[in-house]
Motif scaffolding. Structure first.
Motif: not given
Length: 177
Positions: A84-85, A88, A168
């Motif tokens: 997810t980091f 983003r 996030l």
């Protein structure tokens, strides 16, 4: 819920507070993973070497290539926080993570990242040959070391069950219908 607790800055030791403050000064943010790692300033510093290695890759690899490489490792290891980091990072740079057409170099890096994460003993010789044709040995050493820290990050977030950082949430991959 995470198996290990985040530091409480108000009651933390001077060493932990100093490492916390140093991290904020360097990178401007404090993630759930970092808050847990700060229970051991040494462990936090070791994992933070990810940034050092990333900076050594940057003269040759752009951010997009590094993000795709890292995301490939995290996806292979089913590590939601790092996946997810990097989603983003891609989305915030105007890209759709599900629609990216990787360049030949990016595809090679992603294939290498997946192979490292799946079984570092089974990286195809063809992958190594292609990497050696494109990059010098210093970059390759840094790339493998970077991949190792990325794998370690995935192991840490998965084993500890680090909670996804609230910022996030909106970047999670949508469940396939």
């Amino acid at each position: 819920m995470a198996h290990l607790s985040s530091i409480d800055y108000a009651t933390a030791s001077a060493e932990i507070r100093a490492e916390h403050d140093r991290e904020l000064a360097l990178r401007g943010r404090m993630t759930n993973m970092k808050r847990i790692l700060l229970n051991s300033p040494a462990a936090h510093r070791i994992y933070a070497e990810w940034f050092t290695l990333r900076d050594l890759l940057r003269p040759v690899l752009d951010d997009r290539a590094i993000w795709l490489f890292s995301k490939a490792i995290a996806e292979t290891m089913r590590a939601e926080v790092p996946v997810t980091f990097f989603r983003r990072a891609l989305i915030d740079s105007g890209l759709d993570p599900e629609a990216i057409e990787p360049t030949a170099d990016e595809a090679l890096l992603m294939s290498f990242g997946k192979a490292v994460a799946a079984d570092a003993n089974a990286i195809p010789d063809e992958t190594w040959a292609a990497l050696k044709a494109r990059y010098d040995e210093t970059l390759l050493v840094n790339l493998v070391a970077f991949a190792g820290i990325m794998v370690a990050t995935c192991v840490f977030t998965n084993a500890v069950k680090v909670d996804l950082d609230p910022e996030l949430e909106g970047y999670r991959r949508k469940a396939q219908g």
